[in-house]
Design a protein around this motif. Sequence first.
Motif, PDB file in Angstrom:
ATOM      1  N   LYS A 157      34.627 -27.347  65.745  1.00 50.90           N
ATOM      2  CA  LYS A 157      34.350 -27.902  67.089  1.00 50.90           C
ATOM      3  C   LYS A 157      32.877 -27.777  67.434  1.00 50.90           C
ATOM      4  O   LYS A 157      32.282 -26.710  67.228  1.00 50.90           O
ATOM      5  CB  LYS A 157      35.134 -27.106  68.146  1.00 50.90           C
ATOM      6  N   VAL A 158      32.333 -28.852  67.965  1.00 50.82           N
ATOM      7  CA  VAL A 158      30.945 -28.779  68.424  1.00 50.82           C
ATOM      8  C   VAL A 158      30.890 -27.960  69.711  1.00 50.82           C
ATOM      9  O   VAL A 158      31.866 -27.899  70.455  1.00 50.82           O
ATOM     10  CB  VAL A 158      30.348 -30.185  68.660  1.00 50.82           C
ATOM     11  N   VAL A 159      29.744 -27.332  69.956  1.00 49.13           N
ATOM     12  CA  VAL A 159      29.607 -26.503  71.164  1.00 49.13           C
ATOM     13  C   VAL A 159      28.608 -27.095  72.160  1.00 49.13           C
ATOM     14  O   VAL A 159      28.363 -26.507  73.206  1.00 49.13           O
ATOM     15  CB  VAL A 159      29.213 -25.045  70.804  1.00 49.13           C
ATOM     16  N   ILE A 160      27.986 -28.208  71.805  1.00 50.20           N
ATOM     17  CA  ILE A 160      27.093 -28.901  72.745  1.00 50.20           C
ATOM     18  C   ILE A 160      27.515 -30.375  72.811  1.00 50.20           C
ATOM     19  O   ILE A 160      28.245 -30.850  71.936  1.00 50.20           O
ATOM     20  CB  ILE A 160      25.601 -28.794  72.328  1.00 50.20           C
ATOM     21  N   ALA A 184      25.092 -28.945  65.929  1.00 51.60           N
ATOM     22  CA  ALA A 184      26.074 -29.188  67.003  1.00 51.60           C
ATOM     23  C   ALA A 184      27.150 -28.097  67.003  1.00 51.60           C
ATOM     24  O   ALA A 184      27.728 -27.786  68.035  1.00 51.60           O
ATOM     25  CB  ALA A 184      26.720 -30.562  66.815  1.00 51.60           C
ATOM     26  N   LEU A 185      27.381 -27.499  65.842  1.00 43.71           N
ATOM     27  CA  LEU A 185      28.401 -26.437  65.753  1.00 43.71           C
ATOM     28  C   LEU A 185      27.909 -25.106  66.297  1.00 43.71           C
ATOM     29  O   LEU A 185      28.691 -24.265  66.733  1.00 43.71           O
ATOM     30  CB  LEU A 185      28.839 -26.246  64.295  1.00 43.71           C
ATOM     31  N   GLU A 219      28.622 -37.857  55.917  1.00 42.80           N
ATOM     32  CA  GLU A 219      28.035 -36.517  55.745  1.00 42.80           C
ATOM     33  C   GLU A 219      28.118 -35.705  57.036  1.00 42.80           C
ATOM     34  O   GLU A 219      28.313 -34.485  56.998  1.00 42.80           O
ATOM     35  CB  GLU A 219      26.564 -36.632  55.283  1.00 42.80           C
ATOM     36  N   PHE A 220      28.000 -36.378  58.149  1.00 43.68           N
ATOM     37  CA  PHE A 220      28.159 -35.744  59.475  1.00 43.68           C
ATOM     38  C   PHE A 220      29.571 -35.148  59.572  1.00 43.68           C
ATOM     39  O   PHE A 220      29.765 -33.981  59.941  1.00 43.68           O
ATOM     40  CB  PHE A 220      27.952 -36.856  60.517  1.00 43.68           C
ATOM     41  N   ALA A 221      30.558 -35.951  59.180  1.00 39.53           N
ATOM     42  CA  ALA A 221      31.970 -35.518  59.265  1.00 39.53           C
ATOM     43  C   ALA A 221      32.287 -34.428  58.253  1.00 39.53           C
ATOM     44  O   ALA A 221      33.110 -33.545  58.525  1.00 39.53           O
ATOM     45  CB  ALA A 221      32.883 -36.728  59.045  1.00 39.53           C
ATOM     46  N   ARG A 222      31.608 -34.473  57.101  1.00 42.77           N
ATOM     47  CA  ARG A 222      31.870 -33.457  56.078  1.00 42.77           C
ATOM     48  C   ARG A 222      31.572 -32.057  56.619  1.00 42.77           C
ATOM     49  O   ARG A 222      32.279 -31.095  56.338  1.00 42.77           O
ATOM     50  CB  ARG A 222      30.977 -33.738  54.856  1.00 42.77           C
ATOM     51  N   ALA A 243      36.631 -33.094  66.394  1.00 36.61           N
ATOM     52  CA  ALA A 243      35.577 -32.059  66.411  1.00 36.61           C
ATOM     53  C   ALA A 243      34.839 -32.036  67.752  1.00 36.61           C
ATOM     54  O   ALA A 243      33.984 -31.176  67.978  1.00 36.61           O
ATOM     55  CB  ALA A 243      34.589 -32.307  65.280  1.00 36.61           C
ATOM     56  N   GLY A 244      35.159 -33.004  68.616  1.00 38.70           N
ATOM     57  CA  GLY A 244      34.535 -33.037  69.939  1.00 38.70           C
ATOM     58  C   GLY A 244      33.379 -34.013  70.060  1.00 38.70           C
ATOM     59  O   GLY A 244      32.672 -34.019  71.074  1.00 38.70           O
ATOM     60  N   VAL A 245      33.199 -34.852  69.043  1.00 39.03           N
ATOM     61  CA  VAL A 245      32.106 -35.840  69.123  1.00 39.03           C
ATOM     62  C   VAL A 245      32.552 -37.009  70.002  1.00 39.03           C
ATOM     63  O   VAL A 245      33.673 -37.506  69.866  1.00 39.03           O
ATOM     64  CB  VAL A 245      31.738 -36.376  67.719  1.00 39.03           C
ATOM     65  N   GLN A 246      31.687 -37.441  70.912  1.00 36.65           N
ATOM     66  CA  GLN A 246      31.973 -38.627  71.728  1.00 36.65           C
ATOM     67  C   GLN A 246      31.557 -39.846  70.910  1.00 36.65           C
ATOM     68  O   GLN A 246      30.369 -40.125  70.772  1.00 36.65           O
ATOM     69  CB  GLN A 246      31.195 -38.561  73.037  1.00 36.65           C
ATOM     70  N   MET A 247      32.554 -40.519  70.358  1.00 33.81           N
ATOM     71  CA  MET A 247      32.295 -41.664  69.469  1.00 33.81           C
ATOM     72  C   MET A 247      32.495 -42.960  70.247  1.00 33.81           C
ATOM     73  O   MET A 247      33.568 -43.202  70.793  1.00 33.81           O
ATOM     74  CB  MET A 247      33.274 -41.643  68.292  1.00 33.81           C
TER      75      MET A 247
END
Length: 457
Positions: A346-349, A443-444, A337-340, A381-385
């Motif tokens: 792109k996240v901005v934070i 996050a967006l 759901e996070f990825a959806r 999307a810029g997430v640090q996984m």
Amino acid sequence: MTLTEKILARAAGKTSVQAGDNIWVNADVLMTHDVCGPGTIGVFKREFGQAAKVWDKNKIVIIPDHYIFTADSKSNRNVDILRDFSREQGIEYFYDVIDDSNGHWVFDAAKGNMKRQYGSRYAGVCHTALPAKGHTRPGEILFGTDSHTCMAGAFNQFATGIGNTDAGFVMGTGKLLIKVPETMHFRLEGKLQPGVMAKDIILHCIGEIGFDGATYRAMQFDGEGALNLSIDDRMTIANMAIEAGGKNAMFEFDSRTAEYVDARVKLNGTKSTYEPVARDKNEKFVYELVVDLSKLEPTVACHPDPGQRKKAKDMDMKLDRAYVGSCTGGKTSDFVEFARVLRGKKVVIDTFGVPATPDIVNDLQSTYWGHSTIWQILVDAGVQMTENAGCAACLGGPVDTFGRINKSGIKCISATNRNFPGRMGDKESQVFLASPMTVAASALTGKVTDPREYLGN
Ligand code: SF4
């Protein structure tokens, strides 16, 4: 009797019990981890003797998960203590970080914290790993040295957190004295609307009663709305009973429970028999709330406690970071759901993603949406996984913990379960609890955002 009372009565060898009774119950499983395990072992050895044997080596499950991916030597040493004890006692269900049963765990900081540094047995966050590894069964009693042990209530099980002293006693005897809790009744009706998740249900319920509103009480969730929920959703809700002070959470047993439990015990070769409990007409509740799921909206629990409920759409607050992970919010379905919401954006934070278990890492890295895996969609999307599944910054941890808040004044929106001051690191930081979808939308934009604005985009 309520579902909780029925399980407790059976475990005590009685035909009936009622709230307030003090009873001795037999444990089916005792779980401990790297933070409380060494202390529990210490109590066990002190009280039962250095050469004592645990009451049942097949009923003890040890899951290192908390302070694992850190260069802090004392934390690394805790994993070694668990390994030594498991070997000494012949405990099979020890989910070691490394494969060498005579080795020592040392986190290699030079390799960074994004790439996996664990062996084949490592299981990740205990509450998510327990059912996945076939250790949760309906009708049973689970004690764990961790407050979120209540998560296993999703499986029609009496599951509750206990301290090291009690756990040391259970380790030696398999028994514990319990006061039968009163039961609060949360009847769920209807279906969630798009953009609203199980996390919103439990944040709504805690908002109704406050962060101490269920102190030493069972929270029973039932009704057609509960039966419509997935197992993951039920786990999210049960997990947070303790955020209202609850002794345990309880869901009804149904075909979904059976399907999940049967598949997991078979896969892992664990005990396959169990006896669920069903509702009867004479349940006595101390509180009743009917929740129409179709009316719920994306919800946030604001700093400084999980009872500070607001609707996401009513908030206009700037954020510094976002975090998805933990037993509550780091399951495969949470990341889906996070990825959806994040897909193609792109996240901005600063945004961190910590899957709860290695299996979830594998799920995300092997499930394709078009040409990309879910993992890659999140990275793009810029997430640090991180592949180092575990508790990570959910409870702060040592200063080098991935995603930990190390600066004061930071405002973080998080899919985790607890937001008391200092929970994720710095005491002057603030944590806002929300669903993975609300975390994604926020996050967006860099501020608390209702995810329904992003549906269908
Ligand atoms: S993920 Fe967080 S809440 Fe869950 S067991 Fe770990 S520290 Fe506790």
